[in-house]
Design a protein around this motif. Structure first.
Motif, PDB file in Angstrom:
ATOM      1  N   ARG A  37      52.523  13.587  36.238  1.00 49.22           N
ATOM      2  CA  ARG A  37      52.388  14.490  35.086  1.00 49.22           C
ATOM      3  C   ARG A  37      52.261  15.955  35.496  1.00 49.22           C
ATOM      4  O   ARG A  37      52.558  16.841  34.681  1.00 49.22           O
ATOM      5  N   GLY A  51      61.711  15.148  27.856  1.00 43.79           N
ATOM      6  CA  GLY A  51      60.729  14.410  28.635  1.00 43.79           C
ATOM      7  C   GLY A  51      59.909  13.480  27.777  1.00 43.79           C
ATOM      8  O   GLY A  51      60.027  13.452  26.544  1.00 43.79           O
ATOM      9  N   ARG A  59      55.542  16.916  31.012  1.00 43.37           N
ATOM     10  CA  ARG A  59      55.670  16.093  29.815  1.00 43.37           C
ATOM     11  C   ARG A  59      56.007  16.988  28.614  1.00 43.37           C
ATOM     12  O   ARG A  59      55.921  18.209  28.693  1.00 43.37           O
ATOM     13  N   TYR A 152      60.436   9.661  24.172  1.00 43.79           N
ATOM     14  CA  TYR A 152      60.917  10.984  24.569  1.00 43.79           C
ATOM     15  C   TYR A 152      61.005  11.942  23.375  1.00 43.79           C
ATOM     16  O   TYR A 152      61.179  11.539  22.228  1.00 43.79           O
TER      17      TYR A 152
END
Length: 581
Positions: A37, A51, A59, A152
């Motif tokens: 992350r 992402g 992210r 996503y």
């Protein structure tokens, strides 16, 4: 740059980040998860981000949205008061947090004195492209992860011509983003203040109407559509996305009144509960549509992805079975329909040009050549098709007729600068109607005729998912090995040319001569077979995958199928060997 642990502590402890974010991060016990992350910032590549939705610098979340939008806002402000007043148009799809991310972007722009036009509800990506041009805005944003899985989301940036942001401008935005190491202090304006100051304007139907009017103008047989459109039985699914209203309106306004919507997939659903993931390329997305197709004896099944820039198509064959078309087959059919009808109508200009990507079938080149139409091949990604169309307009050396890529993206007209599932739906429905009502045939018959004239071209794709930092390293090793080995044949088929777009050099394997490649630098390798067809390899620009494209040609369908099987087996065996070495 701060360490992974420093970044993690900042996000999990500093009160700038909301309680939900801090709690989510505080519950992580897996050090590998923390590393993934925070080992990098989510990459701003090919004009945007994509992402997994979660807390962290790598992210998709509102803090990443803020930072990227701040970089965009600063680039807009570089254009002075005029650029700030022209502003930025923002659209979004049905994914988790899409409305929230879109509003966050609008309010960060407003805080920077940049006007934001925000759509009042879900809108397709191509309408965002149109809106930028229509409103004479300086830029656009669409919050979408297109056809990716439900976990996503993404953020794509467009510039003033309505196309995805060009490389030079993307580099400027990226430089502004990277110059700001500090994640703190980017505060959006309040909604009330943004509306009161005129920096936030909500838009909707006033954009829909002119867009749909231009879509209607693309019809090549509007009289036939109006008189006979009701005879074509269509099942349409928006796959819980943004295409629902505009696709239905576009078809209805032309005369296609026999349209059945898949009710289970009609309304927005950010979990996409009826499909494995919302990609019209995969057969599972058509399962429900097929049931309704059987029920009403449909001629045509259509599906658009969540942001309605891609179109998937299933046809009813003569024996009654429903068969799905590949993206290349749809592109070839639309190329043939547009060029043949315009030629018959006397509206095909002498400098007519189609644009396609190097990953798309060579069969389209053969069809275009048959009609004496120029073909421009560009890098993979629809932004390159739009850029080429713009270049043609500015330099006055060709008239754009149609553009497509094998991954279900199509475009006609000059009012949108991205792939457009609404335009494609209309043209595909009209083509099916024309051949049904005028020639007494169907699109499968037309496709078979094209194969018999030019050869049986078959295509396929394979993707290898390689996640995280180790995955990136493995992709690099695969590409380097393929680049360095001199591969003379694949599946027993001789290779005529090897093109390395990273080094912008091609080589004729027969003569040994090299030649420069004119397209921009890109990490792509293409092996072209003697007589037609190719294998192409490239890492995805938006997903942690390496992609393999296969296109083969045969004198018969059986020969092409056998060749495709041999080529795929050979290539994937080579990749297995590289990975295990």
């Amino acid at each position: 740059m701060k360490s992974i642990q420093d970044r993690y502590r900042l996000w999990s402890e500093n009160l700038y980040f909301d309680e939900e974010t801090r709690q989510e991060l505080g519950l992580i016990t897996d050090t590998q998860e923390i590393e993934d992350r925070f080992y990098m910032d989510l990459e701003f590549g090919t004009g945007g981000l994509r992402g997994i939705i979660a807390a962290g610098t790598n992210r998709m979340n509102k803090y990443v949205i803020r930072k990227v939008t701040q970089g965009l806002a600063e680039c807009v402000c570089d254009h002075g008061t005029e650029g700030m007043q022209r502003g930025v148009v923002i659209a979004y799809d049905s994914r988790r947090y899409s409305p929230e991310f879109a509003l966050e972007a609008a309010l960060v722009l407003a805080q920077n004195g940049v006007k934001a036009y925000l759509f009042d509800g879900l809108r397709p990506t191509p309408e965002l492209s149109f809106a930028v041009r229509h409103l004479h805005a300086l830029a656009g944003i669409v919050v979408t992860a297109s056809h990716n899985p439900k976990t996503y989301n993404g953020y794509k940036v467009y510039w003033d011509d309505g196309g995805q942001v060009p490389p030079a401008k993307a580099d400027q935005i990226l430089a502004r983003i990277e110059a700001r190491e500090n994640w703190l202090g980017i505060e959006p304006m309040s909604i009330e203040a943004a509306k009161t100051s005129g920096l936030l304007e909500i838009i909707g139907e006033e954009i829909d109407r002119p867009y749909l009017a231009l879509v209607r103008e693309l019809a090549l047989n509007p009289g036939l559509d109006a008189q006979k459109g009701e005879n074509l039985r269509i099942v349409y699914t928006p796959l819980h996305g943004a295409g629902n209203i505009l696709v239905r309106r576009a078809l209805s306004e032309l005369g296609f009144s026999s349209v059945t919507i898949v009710p289970e997939q009609e309304l927005p659903d950010s979990d996409f509960t009826t499909v494995p993931y919302p990609n019209p390329e995969i057969p599972e997305t058509f399962e429900l549509a097929r049931k309704y197709g059987v029920k009403i004896n449909a001629d045509l099944l259509l599906a658009t992805d969540p942001d309605a820039d891609r179109l998937g198509v299933v046809l009813r064959a003569s024996n009654g079975d429903f068969e799905q078309l590949t993206g290349n087959q749809i592109g070839v059919l639309l190329t043939f329909y547009i060029l043949s009808r315009k030629k018959a109508l006397g509206t095909l200009p002498e400098n007519a040009t189609i644009i396609k990507t190097i990953a798309s079938t060579d069969l389209a080149d053969e069809v275009a050549n048959y009609f004496n139409v120029r073909v421009e091949n560009v890098l993979t990604g629809f932004k390159f098709i739009a850029e080429k169309e713009k270049e043609m307009e500015e330099n006055g050396w060709g008239t754009f007729q149609f553009g497509f890529e094998e991954s279900y993206g199509y475009l006609a007209g000059d009012f949108v600068r991205d792939k457009d599932g609404i335009i494609a739906s209309v043209l595909l429905a009209e083509a099916a109607l024309y051949y049904q009502q005028v020639e007494g045939s169907n699109l499968f018959d037309i496709l078979e005729g094209i194969y018999k004239r030019f050869g049986y071209y078959l295509d396929a794709q394979e993707s290898l998912a390689l996640e995280g930092m180790k995955g990136k390293e493995e992709m690099a090793r695969i590409m380097d090995t393929l680049r360095q080995e001199e591969i003379l044949e694949l599946g027993g088929i001789l290779i005529e040319k090897f093109d390395d777009y990273e080094h912008r050099i091609g080589k004729n394997l027969g003569s040994g001569q090299t030649y420069p490649l004119k397209l921009p630098r890109s990490n792509v390798l293409r092996f072209s077979f003697n007589g037609g067809g190719f294998v192409m390899v490239r890492p995805s620009g938006t997903e942690p995958k390496i992609k393999f494209y296969f296109s083969v040609k045969g004198d018969t369908l059986l020969e092409a199928e056998d060749t495709l099987r041999k080529v795929k087996t050979d290539v994937m065996h080579r990749i297995t060997q590289i990975r295990s070495s």
